[in-house]
Design a protein around this motif. Sequence first.
Motif, mmCIF file in Angstrom:
data_model
loop_
_atom_site.group_PDB
_atom_site.id
_atom_site.type_symbol
_atom_site.label_atom_id
_atom_site.label_comp_id
_atom_site.label_asym_id
_atom_site.label_seq_id
_atom_site.Cartn_x
_atom_site.Cartn_y
_atom_site.Cartn_z
ATOM 1 N N ARG A 190 29.014 92.020 60.438
ATOM 2 C CA ARG A 190 28.686 92.537 61.778
ATOM 3 C C ARG A 190 27.185 92.750 61.989
ATOM 4 O O ARG A 190 26.666 92.406 63.062
ATOM 5 N N PRO A 191 26.434 93.320 61.029
ATOM 6 C CA PRO A 191 24.991 93.441 61.268
ATOM 7 C C PRO A 191 24.297 92.090 61.433
ATOM 8 O O PRO A 191 23.339 91.975 62.198
ATOM 9 N N VAL A 192 24.813 91.075 60.736
ATOM 10 C CA VAL A 192 24.226 89.739 60.861
ATOM 11 C C VAL A 192 24.538 89.171 62.237
ATOM 12 O O VAL A 192 23.669 88.592 62.903
ATOM 13 N N GLU A 193 25.792 89.341 62.685
ATOM 14 C CA GLU A 193 26.156 88.878 64.023
ATOM 15 C C GLU A 193 25.291 89.548 65.090
ATOM 16 O O GLU A 193 24.774 88.884 66.004
ATOM 17 N N ALA A 194 25.128 90.866 64.986
ATOM 18 C CA ALA A 194 24.338 91.600 65.971
ATOM 19 C C ALA A 194 22.900 91.099 66.003
ATOM 20 O O ALA A 194 22.285 90.982 67.073
ATOM 21 N N LEU A 202 23.437 83.672 69.274
ATOM 22 C CA LEU A 202 24.894 83.811 69.208
ATOM 23 C C LEU A 202 25.389 84.455 70.491
ATOM 24 O O LEU A 202 24.862 85.488 70.923
ATOM 25 N N ASP A 203 26.393 83.839 71.092
ATOM 26 C CA ASP A 203 27.003 84.396 72.291
ATOM 27 C C ASP A 203 27.556 85.784 71.962
ATOM 28 O O ASP A 203 28.279 85.944 70.971
ATOM 29 N N PRO A 204 27.252 86.793 72.778
ATOM 30 C CA PRO A 204 27.767 88.146 72.507
ATOM 31 C C PRO A 204 29.282 88.221 72.383
ATOM 32 O O PRO A 204 29.816 89.144 71.749
ATOM 33 N N THR A 205 29.990 87.248 72.959
ATOM 34 C CA THR A 205 31.452 87.214 72.833
ATOM 35 C C THR A 205 31.873 87.177 71.374
ATOM 36 O O THR A 205 32.923 87.717 70.994
ATOM 37 N N PHE A 206 31.060 86.544 70.545
ATOM 38 C CA PHE A 206 31.398 86.394 69.129
ATOM 39 C C PHE A 206 30.518 87.290 68.247
ATOM 40 O O PHE A 206 30.473 87.108 67.036
ATOM 41 N N GLY A 207 29.858 88.255 68.870
ATOM 42 C CA GLY A 207 28.828 88.999 68.165
ATOM 43 C C GLY A 207 29.242 90.293 67.508
ATOM 44 O O GLY A 207 28.393 91.000 66.963
ATOM 45 N N ASP A 209 32.845 90.629 66.075
ATOM 46 C CA ASP A 209 34.207 90.543 65.540
ATOM 47 C C ASP A 209 34.254 90.626 64.017
ATOM 48 O O ASP A 209 35.335 90.712 63.423
ATOM 49 N N GLY A 210 33.102 90.566 63.359
ATOM 50 C CA GLY A 210 33.086 90.677 61.900
ATOM 51 C C GLY A 210 33.481 89.421 61.179
ATOM 52 O O GLY A 210 33.604 89.422 59.948
ATOM 53 N N SER A 211 33.678 88.327 61.917
ATOM 54 C CA SER A 211 34.071 87.060 61.318
ATOM 55 C C SER A 211 32.893 86.099 61.330
ATOM 56 O O SER A 211 32.295 85.860 62.382
ATOM 57 N N PHE A 212 32.555 85.546 60.155
ATOM 58 C CA PHE A 212 31.473 84.562 60.068
ATOM 59 C C PHE A 212 32.064 83.185 60.357
ATOM 60 O O PHE A 212 32.121 82.297 59.501
#
Length: 256
Positions: A190-194, A202-207, A209-212
């Motif tokens: 999650r910190p990487v997505e954020a 990265l689209d915030p839609t996928f930002g 969910d905790g899934s790489f």
Amino acid sequence: MNIASTRGAKVHYEGAPVPSDLAKPENHPKCAGRVRDIQAAHLANLKENYSDIAYSFVVCPHGSVFEGRGLHKLQAANGNHQLNLNHYSVCAMVGDSGLTRPTDAQLGGIRDAIDLLRAKGGAGAEIKGHRDGFATQCPGDPLETWVNNGAPRPGATPAGISVSLSHVVAAAHTDPGAAQGHTSFPADVRPVEAALVAEGLLDPTFGSDGSFGAHTVDAYAAFQRREGFTGANADGIPGESTLTALGSRHGFTVAA
């Protein structure tokens, strides 16, 4: 002379007295004039024979970034032609007396300039001080210490936020091929997505969910390319150097 890319950026200071009170908010209107004064001094330097201000960008104590030679232009501040080809230059309005320590706003402005050079100017991942590879006192001890500590944004690494490199790598290998929404190590991902969302990759839609997953892999590959990596080194699987760079900007540290 136009340049396509560099290894990164070198940080400079003025190397002359800077008034201690320049950092006061009411003195910000003086900063633009100070940039013009630096430009005039450079143009008057017959020994160096500058064609313009030497720096790519100049950052004042209030965090404003002033364009010098700007993007994709060979700068002239790093010491010799090869060093000038290797890195862009970002000068902080601090000196060898008076105002000698950069403000937090100024450090943030330096990072803004470097991030722009990376996003739009083809700059690679390296952030160095002027003295790295050249015999000089520039950029002064406070800025050199900051550079050697990874040039973090002020307050960007709160205590306790740590991402496991091995967990993130495992997730990047496992999550894209699993069922929709599968998460291997969500607390690390999650910190990487954020951070990738904050980078605009990265689209915030996928930002959150905790899934790489595949979208995150694509976004991370774009970040790797932004950091100067190509080919198999920009495959979307995190490496230590790029994950550390991402964390230094967006508030997490990297563990094994």
